[in-house]
Design a protein around this motif. Structure first.
Motif, PDB file in Angstrom:
ATOM      1  N   VAL A   5     150.803 -14.283  54.226  1.00 22.63           N
ATOM      2  CA  VAL A   5     150.573 -13.370  54.472  1.00 22.63           C
ATOM      3  C   VAL A   5     151.428 -14.071  56.298  1.00 22.63           C
ATOM      4  O   VAL A   5     150.194 -14.727  56.994  1.00 22.63           O
ATOM      5  N   GLU A   6     152.260 -14.480  56.110  1.00 26.38           N
ATOM      6  CA  GLU A   6     152.959 -14.468  57.513  1.00 26.38           C
ATOM      7  C   GLU A   6     152.981 -13.891  58.454  1.00 26.38           C
ATOM      8  O   GLU A   6     153.762 -12.318  57.957  1.00 26.38           O
ATOM      9  N   SER A   7     152.782 -14.285  59.866  1.00 22.67           N
ATOM     10  CA  SER A   7     153.160 -13.705  61.178  1.00 22.67           C
ATOM     11  C   SER A   7     153.666 -14.053  62.524  1.00 22.67           C
ATOM     12  O   SER A   7     153.484 -15.215  62.249  1.00 22.67           O
ATOM     13  N   GLY A   8     153.975 -13.092  63.702  1.00 27.65           N
ATOM     14  CA  GLY A   8     153.847 -13.476  64.431  1.00 27.65           C
ATOM     15  C   GLY A   8     156.018 -14.078  65.418  1.00 27.65           C
ATOM     16  O   GLY A   8     155.684 -14.269  66.237  1.00 27.65           O
ATOM     17  N   GLY A   9     156.244 -13.605  63.823  1.00 26.19           N
ATOM     18  CA  GLY A   9     157.751 -13.856  64.168  1.00 26.19           C
ATOM     19  C   GLY A   9     158.847 -12.921  64.911  1.00 26.19           C
ATOM     20  O   GLY A   9     157.868 -11.930  65.879  1.00 26.19           O
ATOM     21  N   GLY A  10     159.294 -12.997  65.797  1.00 21.96           N
ATOM     22  CA  GLY A  10     160.629 -11.905  66.726  1.00 21.96           C
ATOM     23  C   GLY A  10     161.357 -12.567  67.137  1.00 21.96           C
ATOM     24  O   GLY A  10     162.111 -14.165  67.054  1.00 21.96           O
ATOM     25  N   LEU A  11     162.009 -12.405  68.327  1.00 24.01           N
ATOM     26  CA  LEU A  11     163.532 -12.831  68.995  1.00 24.01           C
ATOM     27  C   LEU A  11     162.727 -13.818  69.858  1.00 24.01           C
ATOM     28  O   LEU A  11     162.843 -12.427  71.134  1.00 24.01           O
ATOM     29  N   VAL A  12     163.437 -14.431  70.496  1.00 26.07           N
ATOM     30  CA  VAL A  12     163.029 -15.268  71.682  1.00 26.07           C
ATOM     31  C   VAL A  12     164.437 -15.994  71.599  1.00 26.07           C
ATOM     32  O   VAL A  12     165.507 -16.112  70.813  1.00 26.07           O
ATOM     33  N   GLN A  13     164.346 -15.963  72.994  1.00 30.40           N
ATOM     34  CA  GLN A  13     165.609 -16.563  74.228  1.00 30.40           C
ATOM     35  C   GLN A  13     165.378 -18.455  73.840  1.00 30.40           C
ATOM     36  O   GLN A  13     163.929 -18.179  73.919  1.00 30.40           O
TER      37      GLN A  13
END
Length: 115
Positions: A5-13
């Motif tokens: 189970v992967e986690s920690g992604g998101g939107l970043v500049q």
């Protein structure tokens, strides 16, 4: 078989950082090598980095010096620290055995690098 189970992604500049985690449902102690993979929009999934049970790491040229993979066998987790992110790093990131096992792909975690 072990599931991930992967986690920690998101939107970043661009230039920003993210820390991805991969939690295994069972022990990873005996797993010879693990990897992080990514799939960019409209492209095939590709290998990004690997780590062996002894801690030997390898990276594709495009992420060398920016990404760091690590493993914690006591916690059954694989971590990917990503610094200096670029728009080309955008994609869904997965962890899996290396070589990958078809039955072990998780849902992945989305990483979007955009201003």
């Amino acid at each position: 078989q072990v599931q991930f189970v992967e986690s920690g992604g998101g939107l970043v500049q661009p230039g920003g950082s993210l820390r991805l985690s991969c939690a295994a449902s069972g022990s990873i102690f005996s797993i010879v090598a693990m990897g992080w993979y990514r799939q960019a929009p409209g492209k095939q999934r590709e290998l990004v980095t690997t780590i062996t049970r002894r801690g030997t790491t390898n990276y594709v040229d495009s992420v060398k010096g920016r990404f760091t993979i690590s493993r914690d066998d006591a916690k059954n987790t694989i971590t990917l620290q990503m610094n200096g992110l670029k728009p080309d790093d955008t994609g869904v990131y997965y962890c899996n055995l290396y070589p990958p096992s078809r039955g072990n792909w998780g849902q992945g975690t989305q990483v979007t690098v955009s201003s």
